[in-house]
Design an enzyme around this catalytic site. Structure first.
Site, PDB file in Angstrom:
ATOM      1  N   ARG A  96       0.854  -1.178   0.000  1.00 53.43           N
ATOM      2  CA  ARG A  96       0.000   0.000   0.000  1.00 53.43           C
ATOM      3  C   ARG A  96       0.898   1.238   0.000  1.00 53.43           C
ATOM      4  O   ARG A  96       2.057   1.172   0.411  1.00 53.43           O
ATOM      5  CB  ARG A  96      -0.912   0.002   1.221  1.00 53.43           C
ATOM      6  CG  ARG A  96      -1.930  -1.108   1.239  1.00 53.43           C
ATOM      7  CD  ARG A  96      -2.598  -1.220   2.608  1.00 53.43           C
ATOM      8  NE  ARG A  96      -3.256   0.015   3.006  1.00 53.43           N
ATOM      9  CZ  ARG A  96      -3.575   0.332   4.265  1.00 53.43           C
ATOM     10  NH1 ARG A  96      -3.255  -0.500   5.251  1.00 53.43           N
ATOM     11  NH2 ARG A  96      -4.183   1.457   4.545  1.00 53.43           N
TER      12      ARG A  96
ATOM     13  N   SER B  66       0.482   4.123   1.648  1.00 50.87           N
ATOM     14  CA  SER B  66       0.464   5.003   2.810  1.00 50.87           C
ATOM     15  C   SER B  66       1.870   5.112   3.394  1.00 50.87           C
ATOM     16  O   SER B  66       2.731   4.253   3.183  1.00 50.87           O
ATOM     17  CB  SER B  66      -0.495   4.467   3.876  1.00 50.87           C
ATOM     18  OG  SER B  66       0.022   3.291   4.483  1.00 50.87           O
TER      19      SER B  66
ATOM     20  N   LYS C  20      -2.402  -7.996  11.585  1.00 50.85           N
ATOM     21  CA  LYS C  20      -3.738  -7.849  12.156  1.00 50.85           C
ATOM     22  C   LYS C  20      -4.786  -7.591  11.082  1.00 50.85           C
ATOM     23  O   LYS C  20      -5.986  -7.740  11.332  1.00 50.85           O
ATOM     24  CB  LYS C  20      -3.759  -6.737  13.203  1.00 50.85           C
ATOM     25  CG  LYS C  20      -3.505  -5.338  12.682  1.00 50.85           C
ATOM     26  CD  LYS C  20      -3.510  -4.325  13.808  1.00 50.85           C
ATOM     27  CE  LYS C  20      -3.202  -2.920  13.310  1.00 50.85           C
ATOM     28  NZ  LYS C  20      -4.209  -2.415  12.351  1.00 50.85           N
ATOM     29  N   ASP C  21      -4.366  -7.204   9.859  1.00 51.83           N
ATOM     30  CA  ASP C  21      -5.310  -6.966   8.774  1.00 51.83           C
ATOM     31  C   ASP C  21      -5.678  -8.233   8.011  1.00 51.83           C
ATOM     32  O   ASP C  21      -6.629  -8.233   7.220  1.00 51.83           O
ATOM     33  CB  ASP C  21      -4.723  -5.963   7.761  1.00 51.83           C
ATOM     34  CG  ASP C  21      -4.617  -4.560   8.330  1.00 51.83           C
ATOM     35  OD1 ASP C  21      -5.273  -4.275   9.351  1.00 51.83           O
ATOM     36  OD2 ASP C  21      -3.874  -3.740   7.752  1.00 51.83           O
TER      37      ASP C  21
ATOM     38  N   THR D 146     -11.102   6.570  17.595  1.00 47.71           N
ATOM     39  CA  THR D 146     -10.493   5.307  17.194  1.00 47.71           C
ATOM     40  C   THR D 146     -11.397   4.639  16.176  1.00 47.71           C
ATOM     41  O   THR D 146     -12.606   4.884  16.159  1.00 47.71           O
ATOM     42  CB  THR D 146     -10.281   4.351  18.387  1.00 47.71           C
ATOM     43  OG1 THR D 146      -9.749   3.112  17.899  1.00 47.71           O
ATOM     44  CG2 THR D 146     -11.585   4.065  19.103  1.00 47.71           C
TER      45      THR D 146
ATOM     46  N   ARG E 296     -12.733  -3.019  19.052  1.00 43.11           N
ATOM     47  CA  ARG E 296     -12.048  -3.503  20.257  1.00 43.11           C
ATOM     48  C   ARG E 296     -11.617  -2.334  21.130  1.00 43.11           C
ATOM     49  O   ARG E 296     -11.858  -2.321  22.350  1.00 43.11           O
ATOM     50  CB  ARG E 296     -10.826  -4.334  19.848  1.00 43.11           C
ATOM     51  CG  ARG E 296      -9.905  -4.707  21.009  1.00 43.11           C
ATOM     52  CD  ARG E 296      -8.622  -5.337  20.480  1.00 43.11           C
ATOM     53  NE  ARG E 296      -7.928  -4.464  19.550  1.00 43.11           N
ATOM     54  CZ  ARG E 296      -7.075  -3.500  19.908  1.00 43.11           C
ATOM     55  NH1 ARG E 296      -6.814  -3.285  21.191  1.00 43.11           N
ATOM     56  NH2 ARG E 296      -6.480  -2.757  19.006  1.00 43.11           N
ATOM     57  N   ARG E 297     -10.972  -1.340  20.527  1.00 43.72           N
ATOM     58  CA  ARG E 297     -10.515  -0.184  21.304  1.00 43.72           C
ATOM     59  C   ARG E 297     -11.692   0.587  21.878  1.00 43.72           C
ATOM     60  O   ARG E 297     -11.657   1.037  23.023  1.00 43.72           O
ATOM     61  CB  ARG E 297      -9.656   0.737  20.434  1.00 43.72           C
ATOM     62  CG  ARG E 297      -8.293   0.159  20.086  1.00 43.72           C
ATOM     63  CD  ARG E 297      -7.555   1.044  19.103  1.00 43.72           C
ATOM     64  NE  ARG E 297      -6.248   0.492  18.759  1.00 43.72           N
ATOM     65  CZ  ARG E 297      -5.669   0.644  17.579  1.00 43.72           C
ATOM     66  NH1 ARG E 297      -6.274   1.327  16.620  1.00 43.72           N
ATOM     67  NH2 ARG E 297      -4.485   0.115  17.337  1.00 43.72           N
TER      68      ARG E 297
ATOM     69  N   ARG F 101     -11.306   7.148  10.841  1.00 40.42           N
ATOM     70  CA  ARG F 101     -10.461   6.344   9.967  1.00 40.42           C
ATOM     71  C   ARG F 101      -9.341   7.222   9.449  1.00 40.42           C
ATOM     72  O   ARG F 101      -9.309   8.416   9.664  1.00 40.42           O
ATOM     73  CB  ARG F 101     -11.282   5.785   8.799  1.00 40.42           C
ATOM     74  CG  ARG F 101     -12.152   4.592   9.175  1.00 40.42           C
ATOM     75  CD  ARG F 101     -12.518   3.801   7.944  1.00 40.42           C
ATOM     76  NE  ARG F 101     -11.325   3.437   7.185  1.00 40.42           N
ATOM     77  CZ  ARG F 101     -11.317   3.170   5.884  1.00 40.42           C
ATOM     78  NH1 ARG F 101     -12.429   3.253   5.183  1.00 40.42           N
ATOM     79  NH2 ARG F 101     -10.199   2.837   5.273  1.00 40.42           N
ATOM     80  N   GLY F 102      -8.417   6.591   8.717  1.00 42.89           N
ATOM     81  CA  GLY F 102      -7.337   7.350   8.103  1.00 42.89           C
ATOM     82  C   GLY F 102      -5.978   6.912   8.592  1.00 42.89           C
ATOM     83  O   GLY F 102      -5.854   6.087   9.495  1.00 42.89           O
ATOM     84  N   ASN F 103      -4.935   7.470   7.965  1.00 41.67           N
ATOM     85  CA  ASN F 103      -3.581   7.122   8.355  1.00 41.67           C
ATOM     86  C   ASN F 103      -3.204   7.816   9.666  1.00 41.67           C
ATOM     87  O   ASN F 103      -4.013   8.558  10.245  1.00 41.67           O
ATOM     88  CB  ASN F 103      -2.596   7.467   7.230  1.00 41.67           C
ATOM     89  CG  ASN F 103      -2.625   8.944   6.850  1.00 41.67           C
ATOM     90  OD1 ASN F 103      -2.881   9.805   7.687  1.00 41.67           O
ATOM     91  ND2 ASN F 103      -2.363   9.243   5.594  1.00 41.67           N
ATOM     92  N   VAL F 104      -1.986   7.575  10.121  1.00 45.59           N
ATOM     93  CA  VAL F 104      -1.570   8.123  11.414  1.00 45.59           C
ATOM     94  C   VAL F 104      -1.654   9.640  11.422  1.00 45.59           C
ATOM     95  O   VAL F 104      -2.140  10.248  12.388  1.00 45.59           O
ATOM     96  CB  VAL F 104      -0.141   7.650  11.762  1.00 45.59           C
ATOM     97  CG1 VAL F 104       0.366   8.362  13.015  1.00 45.59           C
ATOM     98  CG2 VAL F 104      -0.118   6.142  11.968  1.00 45.59           C
TER      99      VAL F 104
ATOM    100  N   THR G  99      -3.596  11.624   9.658  1.00 49.96           N
ATOM    101  CA  THR G  99      -5.002  12.043   9.695  1.00 49.96           C
ATOM    102  C   THR G  99      -5.570  11.913  11.098  1.00 49.96           C
ATOM    103  O   THR G  99      -6.260  12.817  11.600  1.00 49.96           O
ATOM    104  CB  THR G  99      -5.835  11.185   8.721  1.00 49.96           C
ATOM    105  OG1 THR G  99      -5.336  11.376   7.393  1.00 49.96           O
ATOM    106  CG2 THR G  99      -7.298  11.578   8.771  1.00 49.96           C
ATOM    107  N   ARG G 100      -5.262  10.821  11.753  1.00 43.59           N
ATOM    108  CA  ARG G 100      -5.813  10.592  13.091  1.00 43.59           C
ATOM    109  C   ARG G 100      -5.240  11.575  14.109  1.00 43.59           C
ATOM    110  O   ARG G 100      -5.971  12.165  14.900  1.00 43.59           O
ATOM    111  CB  ARG G 100      -5.550   9.152  13.523  1.00 43.59           C
ATOM    112  CG  ARG G 100      -6.269   8.138  12.633  1.00 43.59           C
ATOM    113  CD  ARG G 100      -6.035   6.705  13.070  1.00 43.59           C
ATOM    114  NE  ARG G 100      -6.606   5.772  12.101  1.00 43.59           N
ATOM    115  CZ  ARG G 100      -7.272   4.669  12.392  1.00 43.59           C
ATOM    116  NH1 ARG G 100      -7.445   4.334  13.654  1.00 43.59           N
ATOM    117  NH2 ARG G 100      -7.748   3.895  11.455  1.00 43.59           N
TER     118      ARG G 100
ATOM    119  N   CYS H 165     -13.397  -7.874  12.373  1.00 38.26           N
ATOM    120  CA  CYS H 165     -12.971  -6.575  12.897  1.00 38.26           C
ATOM    121  C   CYS H 165     -14.119  -5.822  13.552  1.00 38.26           C
ATOM    122  O   CYS H 165     -13.902  -4.871  14.290  1.00 38.26           O
ATOM    123  CB  CYS H 165     -12.373  -5.735  11.779  1.00 38.26           C
ATOM    124  SG  CYS H 165     -13.603  -5.035  10.666  1.00 38.26           S
TER     125      CYS H 165
END
Length: 317
Positions: free
Chosen positions: A24, A26, A94-95, A138, A142-143, A160-163, A165-166, A251
């Site tokens: 990917r 990202s 984990k994906d 988040t 789970r979180r 959602r989004g990459n690090v 963005t978050r 998920c």
């Protein structure tokens, strides 16, 4: 991109050209794939080039539970392998769906990085310091559930989004904090941005969190890639993912799992299942042989189910 598990395999990549690693695009995915590429070159002398593959999970803004779970990040990379556009791919473990794909080899599971989740909060705050009603973002059920179990007074916001963005949700003031994987921050050289790191005893990680999976189609290439495999990490994540599979959880279900080798022979696995709202939860641990991680995963899952895990995963409150 075309191709299917039934397609004839491409010839094994010869030494005259660089191996094509599908990834990917990202920032985090490129950092992780770059680490694998460098390690493979150092171990084998083979050159590796990164090939960017866009997945539906990267382009859609819908919630993961709506568009098919974390597997949406995996499918396009697998199709690229089937089609012969890349030789192998790197995934965040984990994906990966727990069902094994036809015709592909899980050639290596790299040595695990940190399994922890981390809080990135305004003003350097820790979870206990956030005021009642604080907004915490988040994207993981789970979180969400485990945070609500600890702090039911918080407002948990799905994001959602990459690090970038978050974390920017916090920098902009839209949110008071976000929870992300510590391993992602570390691989981006941004670990110092975490204002609190949660131990597995506080927030149990996602099965496979912190490990990278290396997948390919060609068996000879699989033998080459095996140099990157960490046997103890593989045993731990096999136990975790077996538990997840037996629970038949994806998920969208609040399930956590963490296995750790107590020594070269004994593996301990802890599992947690909660309601989406975080109002109820189950947590238990068992130990087993490192050589039999599937049996340990099944044992923990069956114990959770015996205690009512299925009802919790189906409950909305």
């Amino acid at each position: 991109m075309s191709g299917s598990p039934a397609d004839e395999g491409s010839p094994a990549p010869g030494p005259e050209r660089a191996l094509r690693l599908g990834t990917r695009a990202s920032t985090l995915a490129l950092a992780q794939s770059g680490m694998v590429a460098e390690a493979l070159t150092a171990a084998t002398g083979r050159a590796v080039e990164l090939v960017h593959v866009t997945t539906y999970g990267d382009t859609s803004r819908e919630a993961l539970s709506v568009i098919g779970g974390t597997g949406v990040f995996v499918n396009a990379l697998r199709e690229a392998i089937y089609a012969g556009d890349v030789d192998f791919a790197v995934h965040s473990l984990k994906d990966l769906p727990t069902a094994a794909p036809e015709g592909l080899h899980l050639a290596a599971i790299t040595e695990r990085a940190a399994v922890n989740d981390a809080l990135v909060a305004r003003d350097g705050l820790k979870l206990a310091d956030l005021p009642a009603g604080a907004k915490v973002g988040t994207g993981a059920a789970r979180r969400m559930a485990l945070l609500k179990m600890i702090r039911p007074d918080l407002e948990i916001v799905p994001i959602r989004g990459n690090v970038d963005t978050r974390v920017n949700h916090v920098r902009s003031g839209d949110l008071d904090a976000v929870v992300v994987a510590l391993a992602g921050l570390q691989r981006l050289g941004r670990a110092e941005e975490a204002t609190e790191v949660f131990g597995p005893d506080v927030i149990l990680p996602s099965p496979g969190q912190g490990a990278l999976a290396v997948e390919c189609k060609d068996p000879e290439l699989a033998e080459l890639l095996a140099v990157l495999d960490s046997p103890l990490t593989r045993a731990a994540v096999v136990a975790e993912r077996t538990m997840l599979a037996v629970l038949e959880a994806g998920c969208s279900a609040p399930v956590g799992g963490h296995a750790i080798a107590l020594d070269d022979n004994v593996l301990s696995l802890t599992g947690v299942v909660a309601t989406v709202s975080g109002s109820r939860g189950l947590r238990l641990s068992h130990a087993g042989a490192v050589s039999e991680p599937e049996a340990l995963g099944r044992r923990v899952a069956q114990a959770l189910l015996a205690d009512g895990a299925a009802e919790l995963m189906e409950a909305g409150a």
